[in-house]
Motif scaffolding. Sequence first.
Motif, PDB file in Angstrom:
ATOM      1  N   ALA A  96      13.671  -5.258  11.232  1.00 52.81           N
ATOM      2  CA  ALA A  96      14.685  -4.681  12.123  1.00 52.81           C
ATOM      3  C   ALA A  96      14.122  -3.547  12.978  1.00 52.81           C
ATOM      4  N   SER A  97      13.244  -2.739  12.398  1.00 49.30           N
ATOM      5  CA  SER A  97      12.810  -1.542  13.137  1.00 49.30           C
ATOM      6  C   SER A  97      11.550  -1.780  13.955  1.00 49.30           C
ATOM      7  N   ARG A  98      10.630  -2.577  13.422  1.00 47.32           N
ATOM      8  CA  ARG A  98       9.346  -2.726  14.124  1.00 47.32           C
ATOM      9  C   ARG A  98       9.086  -4.152  14.587  1.00 47.32           C
ATOM     10  N   GLY A  99       9.973  -5.092  14.203  1.00 41.94           N
ATOM     11  CA  GLY A  99       9.720  -6.488  14.570  1.00 41.94           C
ATOM     12  C   GLY A  99       8.476  -7.010  13.900  1.00 41.94           C
ATOM     13  N   GLU A 100       8.249  -6.630  12.663  1.00 37.73           N
ATOM     14  CA  GLU A 100       7.038  -7.015  11.949  1.00 37.73           C
ATOM     15  C   GLU A 100       7.362  -7.478  10.540  1.00 37.73           C
ATOM     16  N   VAL A 101       6.556  -8.392  10.054  1.00 32.69           N
ATOM     17  CA  VAL A 101       6.688  -8.829   8.672  1.00 32.69           C
ATOM     18  C   VAL A 101       5.291  -9.106   8.125  1.00 32.69           C
ATOM     19  N   ALA A 102       5.062  -8.775   6.844  1.00 34.64           N
ATOM     20  CA  ALA A 102       3.771  -9.050   6.217  1.00 34.64           C
ATOM     21  C   ALA A 102       3.681 -10.547   5.930  1.00 34.64           C
ATOM     22  N   ALA A 103       2.533 -11.167   6.251  1.00 36.22           N
ATOM     23  CA  ALA A 103       2.351 -12.598   6.007  1.00 36.22           C
ATOM     24  C   ALA A 103       0.896 -12.813   5.655  1.00 36.22           C
ATOM     25  N   ALA A 104       0.654 -13.334   4.473  1.00 36.61           N
ATOM     26  CA  ALA A 104      -0.714 -13.525   4.001  1.00 36.61           C
ATOM     27  C   ALA A 104      -1.463 -12.207   4.182  1.00 36.61           C
ATOM     28  N   ALA A 105      -2.636 -12.212   4.813  1.00 34.24           N
ATOM     29  CA  ALA A 105      -3.423 -10.986   4.916  1.00 34.24           C
ATOM     30  C   ALA A 105      -3.058 -10.184   6.166  1.00 34.24           C
ATOM     31  N   ALA A 106      -2.170 -10.727   6.966  1.00 40.80           N
ATOM     32  CA  ALA A 106      -1.921 -10.118   8.262  1.00 40.80           C
ATOM     33  C   ALA A 106      -0.512  -9.554   8.360  1.00 40.80           C
ATOM     34  N   THR A 107      -0.280  -8.854   9.437  1.00 39.65           N
ATOM     35  CA  THR A 107       1.083  -8.468   9.782  1.00 39.65           C
ATOM     36  C   THR A 107       1.476  -9.279  11.009  1.00 39.65           C
ATOM     37  N   LEU A 108       2.653  -9.835  10.936  1.00 42.08           N
ATOM     38  CA  LEU A 108       3.110 -10.820  11.902  1.00 42.08           C
ATOM     39  C   LEU A 108       4.161 -10.183  12.789  1.00 42.08           C
ATOM     40  N   ARG A 109       4.145 -10.526  14.057  1.00 41.18           N
ATOM     41  CA  ARG A 109       5.261 -10.136  14.926  1.00 41.18           C
ATOM     42  C   ARG A 109       6.430 -11.054  14.593  1.00 41.18           C
ATOM     43  N   LEU A 110       7.569 -10.521  14.368  1.00 44.33           N
ATOM     44  CA  LEU A 110       8.738 -11.352  14.086  1.00 44.33           C
ATOM     45  C   LEU A 110       9.959 -10.678  14.693  1.00 44.33           C
ATOM     46  N   SER A 111      10.313 -11.163  15.831  1.00 49.65           N
ATOM     47  CA  SER A 111      11.451 -10.580  16.522  1.00 49.65           C
ATOM     48  C   SER A 111      12.704 -11.302  16.064  1.00 49.65           C
ATOM     49  N   ALA A 112      13.667 -10.564  15.554  1.00 45.62           N
ATOM     50  CA  ALA A 112      14.869 -11.211  15.021  1.00 45.62           C
ATOM     51  C   ALA A 112      16.110 -10.410  15.357  1.00 45.62           C
ATOM     52  N   ASP A 113      17.207 -11.105  15.456  1.00 44.08           N
ATOM     53  CA  ASP A 113      18.494 -10.482  15.763  1.00 44.08           C
ATOM     54  C   ASP A 113      19.377 -10.383  14.544  1.00 44.08           C
ATOM     55  N   THR A 114      19.085 -11.229  13.546  1.00 43.96           N
ATOM     56  CA  THR A 114      19.971 -11.287  12.390  1.00 43.96           C
ATOM     57  C   THR A 114      19.153 -11.597  11.155  1.00 43.96           C
ATOM     58  N   ILE A 115      19.585 -11.059  10.042  1.00 47.75           N
ATOM     59  CA  ILE A 115      18.898 -11.266   8.765  1.00 47.75           C
ATOM     60  C   ILE A 115      19.866 -11.945   7.820  1.00 47.75           C
ATOM     61  N   CYS A 116      19.376 -12.977   7.152  1.00 49.65           N
ATOM     62  CA  CYS A 116      20.223 -13.807   6.302  1.00 49.65           C
ATOM     63  C   CYS A 116      20.347 -13.228   4.897  1.00 49.65           C
ATOM     64  N   VAL A 117      21.562 -13.178   4.402  1.00 51.93           N
ATOM     65  CA  VAL A 117      21.816 -12.893   2.993  1.00 51.93           C
ATOM     66  C   VAL A 117      22.186 -14.222   2.332  1.00 51.93           C
ATOM     67  N   HIS A 118      21.380 -14.642   1.383  1.00 49.83           N
ATOM     68  CA  HIS A 118      21.695 -15.905   0.715  1.00 49.83           C
ATOM     69  C   HIS A 118      22.860 -15.698  -0.243  1.00 49.83           C
ATOM     70  N   GLY A 119      23.989 -16.316   0.079  1.00 49.75           N
ATOM     71  CA  GLY A 119      25.182 -16.128  -0.736  1.00 49.75           C
ATOM     72  C   GLY A 119      25.061 -16.731  -2.117  1.00 49.75           C
ATOM     73  N   ASP A 120      24.092 -17.631  -2.286  1.00 44.37           N
ATOM     74  CA  ASP A 120      23.971 -18.292  -3.580  1.00 44.37           C
ATOM     75  C   ASP A 120      22.867 -17.675  -4.450  1.00 44.37           C
ATOM     76  N   ARG A 121      22.259 -16.579  -4.014  1.00 42.71           N
ATOM     77  CA  ARG A 121      21.278 -15.958  -4.912  1.00 42.71           C
ATOM     78  C   ARG A 121      22.035 -15.132  -5.962  1.00 42.71           C
ATOM     79  N   PRO A 122      21.400 -14.872  -7.081  1.00 40.42           N
ATOM     80  CA  PRO A 122      22.085 -14.075  -8.105  1.00 40.42           C
ATOM     81  C   PRO A 122      22.403 -12.694  -7.540  1.00 40.42           C
ATOM     82  N   ASN A 123      23.565 -12.183  -7.860  1.00 36.44           N
ATOM     83  CA  ASN A 123      23.964 -10.850  -7.412  1.00 36.44           C
ATOM     84  C   ASN A 123      23.896 -10.722  -5.893  1.00 36.44           C
TER      85      ASN A 123
END
Lengths: 256, 256, 256, 256
Positions: free
Chosen positions: C201-228
């Motif tokens: 949300a803040s930097r448009g970045e996500v860690a992936a394997a050994a690198a940091t990835l650009r990931l521009s997103a507008d929405t983040i998913c909450v899985h309703g079927d995960r525990p808690n």
Amino acid sequence: MTTIDLNCDMGESFGAWTMGQDAEVLRYVSSANVACGFHAGDPQTMQRTVAAAIERGVAIGAHPSLPDLAGFGRREMRVSAAETHALTLYQIGALAAMAHAAGARLHHVKPHGALYNMAARDRTLADAIAAAVRDFDASLILVGLAGSELPRAGERIGLAVAHEAFADRRYEADGSLMSRNKEGAVIDDVDVAVAQAIGIASRGEVAAAAATLRLSADTICVHGDRPNAATFAQRLREGLERSGIAVAPMAAGSRA
Amino acid sequence: MTTIDLNCDMGESFGAWTMGQDAEVLRYVSSANVACGFHAGDPQTMQRTVAAAIERGVAIGAHPSLPDLAGFGRREMRVSAAETHALTLYQIGALAAMAHAAGARLHHVKPHGALYNMAARDRTLADAIAAAVRDFDASLILVGLAGSELPRAGERIGLAVAHEAFADRRYEADGSLMSRNKEGAVIDDVDVAVAQAIGIASRGEVAAAAATLRLSADTICVHGDRPNAATFAQRLREGLERSGIAVAPMAAGSRA
Amino acid sequence: MTTIDLNCDMGESFGAWTMGQDAEVLRYVSSANVACGFHAGDPQTMQRTVAAAIERGVAIGAHPSLPDLAGFGRREMRVSAAETHALTLYQIGALAAMAHAAGARLHHVKPHGALYNMAARDRTLADAIAAAVRDFDASLILVGLAGSELPRAGERIGLAVAHEAFADRRYEADGSLMSRNKEGAVIDDVDVAVAQAIGIASRGEVAAAAATLRLSADTICVHGDRPNAATFAQRLREGLERSGIAVAPMAAGSRA
Amino acid sequence: MTTIDLNCDMGESFGAWTMGQDAEVLRYVSSANVACGFHAGDPQTMQRTVAAAIERGVAIGAHPSLPDLAGFGRREMRVSAAETHALTLYQIGALAAMAHAAGARLHHVKPHGALYNMAARDRTLADAIAAAVRDFDASLILVGLAGSELPRAGERIGLAVAHEAFADRRYEADGSLMSRNKEGAVIDDVDVAVAQAIGIASRGEVAAAAATLRLSADTICVHGDRPNAATFAQRLREGLERSGIAVAPMAAGSRA
């Protein structure tokens, strides 16, 4: 020694949805009524439920329903006798295949929900269900509301039948179940329910309104969808056994 | 005497909707693959179809499908081996109950539509289907695309299998069916189709591209949904018989 | 101020079966994707879910699926573009009626399960879905996997789109989601998931394997079927807000 | 000039199954009641039916049903008012989306089969249906059995209503339809049916038992599933027009 069966509807999960506490309840009941896909119970759920019942030595029954997933088989539908015969036969066959493939065989058939209720009072539908059971396997036990049209239909056609009573439901003076819409129709107090089960199993009696009613029954229902169904089943079984009543599957010709 | 089976999918009506010319086609084929409710075939339709097949002395087979009424079982779905085993067993059991209640018994199992196609090329699914057939009744004949994964899976597990060929479809040089998307994939000329059937049944040969292909088959499919399916079936049967080829249900161990 | 949307699939109960912790989750998310009857969500469940979302001021989206109750819409099916267009339009219309009757209107459309995954990589299906959304209401936001075919299809046809990222899933170096079959694909540690959400949300970045990835997103998913799921949603929201990131529904044209 | 509407149920194919002669019947009727997926009418069939109606300038109505594909919506089910409201709203919304995407809008709502019959005599269900129509679009016309509970419910809630009469069904002296189980209930002779339609449209009268009955109606039903439905529709339209009666969609406020 007095013997009574404890039965519970099972395998009522569907796909990603789960219902009931089958693994727990199977520790206490002697008969499992397994959903056959029309109100609940996809094919894999049926397989798993059959396997779990076999592991616990619990008798396996088919639990056929009107075709109504969205209504969980609880909405009455105007079906003809021919439709009822066909859909009952279909579902028994499907579950019997699961049992057979797992090395077991069917023991009984108990219709579900609205089909059970309609068959309790409608002789034509009761006859259609009984004929489907007989056409599939004349050694199966047909389970229905104690004293109602369904066990009568079974007897007419030569089937062994089991009359079902309820530990946690109040009865009217005429032997019918008090409507769930009436206050007090459901017995929430587990001790009271256990006492009612013992009365039915040991003396063939149940309190109803101001009177005591004769109620001869072969099997007592554990509602798998009530809160704490497993605890309820455990309390029922322990209460019955402490009263000297054995819990065992209903058997053809067992009724006093 | 050379013998070949003619099979046709049947009982593919559903509720108020009708499909096929079952009554007519049953006069000419030797095996009926009866829909089991997942792509077509409500319980009453299954009963009626079984009764009609019995009346004509036609061998009754289960025709299980992926669960897809809206797509008539023709849309491939990513199902697991466990799902496939369970849904195949369920449908075989349901149809077997109909046959048993009518005094007949199942003779074979032929998967429908997308399940048939997936089982022809996917060994895991083919094994799951073969296991379901064997778990239900190891004497049933498993029918699949000639030379494909499905009959191989059946043989691995010890089932009698029938290899299926098509009178009205062109073959590729590698023995696979020409895709329906290609021009000329479907043979519309009945005389040409009859000749192809005779070639398959009498010499185990089919014309494919520039070559003649070995194609050993036990049964030839009549597509019940093609125009004038009954006439086509009649012409096939008469053509085969005039060529000295008997039409009779496939039998365990019958293959040359 | 940085803003991100939190969305969650909702209304995935069906008849007698319940799923999810909708009432709780609705306290923390800004967008609800409401099941439309094809994988879950009978008409009454849809009405109740819409009412609950309105009460919490959460944006209402349609969550159309392949027709597969038994598989919860998670099994890929080979559907044509025309089928996909029709079933998407049907489901959007049904949910829009529920919203309209309750005084609200639809805000976005996010395909469910297998349809979502297929639309992420298959341009033809993505175009069909985008066309259905546009044909119903060109002001709706189309939500799809960040950087995938679905948001591209939306943009081609002139829709506002939202790119979706996941707080609790690992990413591959190419920006795709790590398969659930791989060890570590799901982030169970809530603190790590919250940190990933803040990074996205803040930097448009996500860690992936050994690198940091650009990931521009507008929405983040909450899985309703995960525990808690509700606790997870709460922790996500609180973590984002503590980092100075506002949680608010995605808006047409909001993307940086 | 006297005007009457001719309506016909349409789009009642489903997947691979076809029903009706929609293309032909559309040449003669003024209103089409389009199945919405619960008793018939998959999403693509709905789209095609809407497109065909638009091309012929025929008014498009929703034809919602109880959820019962196997029974074609003809089996009465015990549904609550809340269930009825939700399933009506769902189906109207789904069809309205198809109409809107094709550049048209809904004109009316006529319940199907068992839902129509139940709504004719059960005020609670009639009110639930009328509320669903009003909640979706208060300008839609609600079509029900002439003189029955359904149009009364529509009027109570402020909707324009259309009273429906039948050209090919006999009436009882009290204005109800003679049961299909009675001999002569269905008028097979097309000339007699046309005469009945003219009597209804021009004089508001229908012969019933020994009397002539007042029967005020706005629309006359063409049964799409009767043999030669298209010819019947053609004869009706020509008969009406020769009698100086225009055939045109029912309109809000049009009733004498």
